[in-house]
Design an enzyme around this catalytic site. Structure first.
Site, PDB file in Angstrom:
ATOM      1  N   GLY A   5       0.836  -1.210   0.000  1.00  0.00           N
ATOM      2  CA  GLY A   5       0.000   0.000   0.000  1.00  0.00           C
ATOM      3  C   GLY A   5       0.864   1.249   0.000  1.00  0.00           C
ATOM      4  O   GLY A   5       1.860   1.316   0.716  1.00  0.00           O
ATOM      5  N   ARG A  66       0.818  -5.129  -5.337  1.00  0.00           N
ATOM      6  CA  ARG A  66       0.899  -6.324  -4.490  1.00  0.00           C
ATOM      7  C   ARG A  66       1.112  -7.475  -5.479  1.00  0.00           C
ATOM      8  O   ARG A  66       0.367  -7.618  -6.432  1.00  0.00           O
ATOM      9  CB  ARG A  66      -0.383  -6.489  -3.683  1.00  0.00           C
ATOM     10  CG  ARG A  66      -0.687  -5.262  -2.795  1.00  0.00           C
ATOM     11  CD  ARG A  66      -1.795  -5.564  -1.824  1.00  0.00           C
ATOM     12  NE  ARG A  66      -2.409  -4.360  -1.266  1.00  0.00           N
ATOM     13  CZ  ARG A  66      -1.984  -3.744  -0.164  1.00  0.00           C
ATOM     14  NH1 ARG A  66      -0.944  -4.186   0.488  1.00  0.00           N
ATOM     15  NH2 ARG A  66      -2.618  -2.679   0.294  1.00  0.00           N
ATOM     16  N   ASP A  97       4.637  -4.641   6.238  1.00  0.00           N
ATOM     17  CA  ASP A  97       5.065  -5.998   6.635  1.00  0.00           C
ATOM     18  C   ASP A  97       5.084  -6.985   5.462  1.00  0.00           C
ATOM     19  O   ASP A  97       5.962  -7.848   5.404  1.00  0.00           O
ATOM     20  CB  ASP A  97       4.242  -6.526   7.811  1.00  0.00           C
ATOM     21  CG  ASP A  97       2.751  -6.519   7.539  1.00  0.00           C
ATOM     22  OD1 ASP A  97       2.336  -5.974   6.494  1.00  0.00           O
ATOM     23  OD2 ASP A  97       2.000  -7.069   8.368  1.00  0.00           O
ATOM     24  N   THR A 120       4.123   2.852   5.618  1.00  0.00           N
ATOM     25  CA  THR A 120       2.710   2.428   5.682  1.00  0.00           C
ATOM     26  C   THR A 120       1.971   3.382   6.605  1.00  0.00           C
ATOM     27  O   THR A 120       2.515   3.775   7.643  1.00  0.00           O
ATOM     28  CB  THR A 120       2.550   0.988   6.202  1.00  0.00           C
ATOM     29  OG1 THR A 120       1.185   0.795   6.618  1.00  0.00           O
ATOM     30  CG2 THR A 120       3.429   0.677   7.401  1.00  0.00           C
ATOM     31  N   ASP A 122      -0.325   2.557   8.431  1.00  0.00           N
ATOM     32  CA  ASP A 122      -0.818   1.801   9.587  1.00  0.00           C
ATOM     33  C   ASP A 122       0.048   1.920  10.842  1.00  0.00           C
ATOM     34  O   ASP A 122      -0.424   1.642  11.942  1.00  0.00           O
ATOM     35  CB  ASP A 122      -0.972   0.324   9.225  1.00  0.00           C
ATOM     36  CG  ASP A 122      -2.117   0.086   8.255  1.00  0.00           C
ATOM     37  OD1 ASP A 122      -3.017   0.939   8.189  1.00  0.00           O
ATOM     38  OD2 ASP A 122      -2.101  -0.938   7.560  1.00  0.00           O
ATOM     39  N   ASP A 124       2.238  -0.026  11.942  1.00  0.00           N
ATOM     40  CA  ASP A 124       2.172  -1.289  12.684  1.00  0.00           C
ATOM     41  C   ASP A 124       3.447  -2.130  12.595  1.00  0.00           C
ATOM     42  O   ASP A 124       3.381  -3.351  12.699  1.00  0.00           O
ATOM     43  CB  ASP A 124       0.965  -2.110  12.206  1.00  0.00           C
ATOM     44  CG  ASP A 124       1.019  -2.400  10.719  1.00  0.00           C
ATOM     45  OD1 ASP A 124       1.848  -1.792  10.015  1.00  0.00           O
ATOM     46  OD2 ASP A 124       0.229  -3.230  10.249  1.00  0.00           O
ATOM     47  N   ARG A 166      -6.508  -2.484   9.025  1.00  0.00           N
ATOM     48  CA  ARG A 166      -7.097  -3.813   8.921  1.00  0.00           C
ATOM     49  C   ARG A 166      -6.732  -4.651  10.141  1.00  0.00           C
ATOM     50  O   ARG A 166      -7.507  -5.432  10.622  1.00  0.00           O
ATOM     51  CB  ARG A 166      -6.611  -4.481   7.633  1.00  0.00           C
ATOM     52  CG  ARG A 166      -7.512  -5.563   7.146  1.00  0.00           C
ATOM     53  CD  ARG A 166      -7.362  -5.878   5.676  1.00  0.00           C
ATOM     54  NE  ARG A 166      -6.021  -5.635   5.147  1.00  0.00           N
ATOM     55  CZ  ARG A 166      -5.766  -5.510   3.859  1.00  0.00           C
ATOM     56  NH1 ARG A 166      -6.731  -5.573   2.991  1.00  0.00           N
ATOM     57  NH2 ARG A 166      -4.539  -5.307   3.428  1.00  0.00           N
TER      58      ARG A 166
HETATM   59  O1  F6P Z   1      -1.868   0.742   3.789  1.00  0.00           O
HETATM   60  C1  F6P Z   1      -2.420  -0.114   4.734  1.00  0.00           C
HETATM   61  C2  F6P Z   1      -3.874  -0.259   4.501  1.00  0.00           C
HETATM   62  O2  F6P Z   1      -4.315   1.039   4.393  1.00  0.00           O
HETATM   63  C3  F6P Z   1      -4.748  -1.000   5.485  1.00  0.00           C
HETATM   64  O3  F6P Z   1      -5.067  -0.303   6.646  1.00  0.00           O
HETATM   65  C4  F6P Z   1      -5.943  -1.299   4.612  1.00  0.00           C
HETATM   66  O4  F6P Z   1      -6.751  -2.275   5.107  1.00  0.00           O
HETATM   67  C5  F6P Z   1      -5.292  -1.680   3.350  1.00  0.00           C
HETATM   68  O5  F6P Z   1      -4.105  -0.926   3.280  1.00  0.00           O
HETATM   69  C6  F6P Z   1      -6.104  -1.531   2.116  1.00  0.00           C
HETATM   70  O6  F6P Z   1      -5.278  -1.523   1.002  1.00  0.00           O
HETATM   71  P1  F6P Z   1      -5.701  -1.831  -0.482  1.00  0.00           P
HETATM   72  O7  F6P Z   1      -6.967  -1.143  -0.739  1.00  0.00           O
HETATM   73  O8  F6P Z   1      -4.558  -1.259  -1.275  1.00  0.00           O
HETATM   74  O9  F6P Z   1      -5.790  -3.297  -0.611  1.00  0.00           O
END
Ligand code: F6P
Length: 315
Positions: A5, A66, A97, A120, A122, A124, A166
């Site tokens: 992300g 991804r 991660d 990120t 997040d 995290d 998430r």
């Molecule tokens: O970047 C992290 C994050 O924002 C998470 O909190 C979220 O669930 C996820 O990415 C969603 O990413 P995408 O829409 O790119 O799959």
């Protein structure tokens, strides 16, 4: 390379890596679209000029993806062979991660030093107080919630606002405190619905408006689900739900993220010069630190329990 992300400040990190690399007489390449571009050999030479005018831009000029193929050994082997073909002797991977898990496996399978930069929203990742993009995302949420608060108080409404996260509640917790939320629901804490019910029974009638921040990974299933349950139990209240979504991932990075990303980018080059092979650059107590890459993935970073308590006390 940026992967996973995107996060505001990734461009500032790319810029710092390129310029600190060139400053140290290195040749720097950019890998497009994360591991996907690595496998396909979508790799471009980077110059000082190629990173001009990007420090203020959200997203990532290298783009991101991804990549399922990288989960397989064959994919990683092809990726490694592409790096060798381009004469690349070390990799700097900016991501979360997922990115680091791939990097860590690759560094064990092949002879390739890899430095991770935590990018990120997040926040995290274990071993760093801040990840690149987190501060900007929190500020984006706060700005949005301030606006929602205006309409919530005009109508005397209860708003459930869902923020990203998430698996982690860092964005929810910090933005919730900064926006004066009446309740904050995060994935790290179980059994929060009952607490929320109690809050509704005890407080909401006396209040003109309430803002409930819900991290998307919260155990009940997110803001829409919780709002429906509360609506059915408390039909006397006017309730609305807002899902902030990917607005949190975009936008111009905050000064904090720009500076953090710049420091981390330059620190990645320093780490390579020090013959580091498989680490993440982190920020702890405002100092640059080196964290073993596999530790940054395997160890769990908990949300700050003191902040959770604080949020309850001052709501
Ligand atoms: O970047 C992290 C994050 O924002 C998470 O909190 C979220 O669930 C996820 O990415 C969603 O990413 P995408 O829409 O790119 O799959």
């Amino acid at each position: 390379m940026t992967s996973g992300g995107d996060a505001p400040g990734m461009n500032a990190a790319i810029r710092a890596v390129v310029r600190a690399g060139i400053y140290n007489n290195m040749e720097v390449f950019g890998i497009k679209r994360g591991y996907m571009g690595m496998i396909e050999g979508d790799i471009i030479p980077m110059t000082s000029q190629s990173v001009s005018g990007i420090i203020q831009r959200g997203g990532t000029i290298l783009q991101t993806a991804r990549c399922k193929e990288f989960h397989e050994y064959e994919g990683r082997k092809t990726a490694y062979e592409q790096l060798v073909k381009f004469g690349i002797q070390a990799l700097i991977a900016i991501g979360g991660d997922g990115t680091f898990t791939g990097a860590s496996i690759m560094s064990k399978e092949f002879d390739m030093p890899i430095i991770g930069l935590p990018g990120t929203i997040d926040n995290d990742l274990f071993g760093t107080d801040y990840t690149i993009g987190y501060d900007t995302a929190v500020n984006t949420v706060v700005e949005a919630v301030d606006k929602i608060r205006d309409t919530a108080s005009s109508h005397g409404r209860i708003f459930f606002v869902e923020v990203m996260g998430r698996e982690a509640g860092f964005v929810a917790l910090r933005s919730g405190i900064a926006s004066g939320a009446e309740a904050i629901l995060v994935p790290e804490v179980k059994g929060q619905y009952e607490k929320l019910r109690q809050y509704m029974i005890n407080r909401a009638e006396k209040r003109k408006s309430s803002i409930i921040i819900v991290a998307e990974g919260e155990e009940e299933g997110g803001a829409a689900v919780i709002a429906e349950r509360i609506k059915s139990e408390f039909p006397q209240f006017s309730i609305r739900t807002t899902i902030l979504g990917h607005i949190q991932r975009g936008g111009s990075p905050s000064a904090f993220d720009r500076v953090t990303a710049s420091r981390m980018g330059a620190a990645a080059i320093d780490a390579l010069l020090d013959d580091q092979k498989s680490i993440m650059i982190g920020l702890a107590n405002n100092e640059i630190v080196h964290v073993p890459l596999n530790k940054s993935i395997k160890l769990h970073k908990d949300v700050n329990r003191d902040l959770l308590k604080l949020a309850e006390i001052i709501r």
